[in-house]
Design an enzyme around this catalytic site. Sequence first.
Site, mmCIF file in Angstrom:
data_model
loop_
_atom_site.group_PDB
_atom_site.id
_atom_site.type_symbol
_atom_site.label_atom_id
_atom_site.label_comp_id
_atom_site.label_asym_id
_atom_site.label_seq_id
_atom_site.Cartn_x
_atom_site.Cartn_y
_atom_site.Cartn_z
ATOM 1 N N VAL A 172 27.860 -8.307 91.622
ATOM 2 C CA VAL A 172 27.070 -9.068 90.642
ATOM 3 C C VAL A 172 28.044 -9.798 89.732
ATOM 4 O O VAL A 172 29.146 -9.321 89.471
ATOM 5 C CB VAL A 172 26.130 -8.164 89.813
ATOM 6 C CG1 VAL A 172 25.083 -7.526 90.701
ATOM 7 C CG2 VAL A 172 26.907 -7.094 89.071
ATOM 8 N N SER A 173 27.626 -10.973 89.259
ATOM 9 C CA SER A 173 28.532 -11.745 88.411
ATOM 10 C C SER A 173 28.324 -11.468 86.927
ATOM 11 O O SER A 173 29.269 -11.199 86.201
ATOM 12 C CB SER A 173 28.393 -13.244 88.693
ATOM 13 O OG SER A 173 27.075 -13.594 88.957
ATOM 14 N N THR A 174 27.061 -11.496 86.441
ATOM 15 C CA THR A 174 26.865 -11.315 85.001
ATOM 16 C C THR A 174 25.733 -10.366 84.643
ATOM 17 O O THR A 174 25.794 -9.702 83.616
ATOM 18 C CB THR A 174 26.570 -12.672 84.327
ATOM 19 O OG1 THR A 174 25.442 -13.276 84.970
ATOM 20 C CG2 THR A 174 27.774 -13.604 84.424
ATOM 21 N N GLY A 217 30.664 -8.199 87.408
ATOM 22 C CA GLY A 217 31.255 -9.315 86.681
ATOM 23 C C GLY A 217 32.214 -10.128 87.521
ATOM 24 O O GLY A 217 33.137 -10.750 86.999
#
Length: 199
Positions: free
Chosen positions: A19-21, A46
């Site tokens: 997941v990025s954010t 992140g």
Amino acid sequence: MDLVTAAQTSPKRIGYARVSTDSQTLYQYRDLLKAARCDRIFMDDGVSAVAKVRPQLEKARAALRDGDTFIVPAIDRAFRSTIEGITFLDDLHAQGITFESIYQQIDTRTPEGRKWYIDMVNHAEYERAIISRRTKEKMSAAKRKGIHCGRPRKLSECQVRKAHIQATVQGVQLSVLAEHLHVSPRTLLRGFERCGLAE
């Protein structure tokens, strides 16, 4: 074979997600992988979809052995390009490792499943490229209108102009002003430049 050896050699289900954010999505994917009976779960939190280094993916790959199953919530949660996705899959199959996607329930060992897998990886790469292009276009349009993009500025224009008067008229040292405003002297100088106050 004793029980310890048997446990070590029995096939494992290794889960991975990125997941990025959105931290909430992280918990969602973890729950999905637990429900899929994963013995071990690796999560890159992140980390951008196009990041070259994904430490947890590398650890997940290193943990896989012949007979194991590599599980992801969705194909786009693992790979940053079509080429990488295909190479990764071929590497897994060559070592007797099964690939499983929870959302896209396909058997990548069949020609039909492999085609669908490639289509999905290719589509994910295309979607990222489109999103990136739209973001750049929006930022360019905002910049032309004088709208600031990116992280919020540490100093408002009012703070910058007041500090400039204190520095040039009152003779207050730049380092003192910067400390009072809780920024570095360089940030204060950039503020002067932004407001057209730099000499």
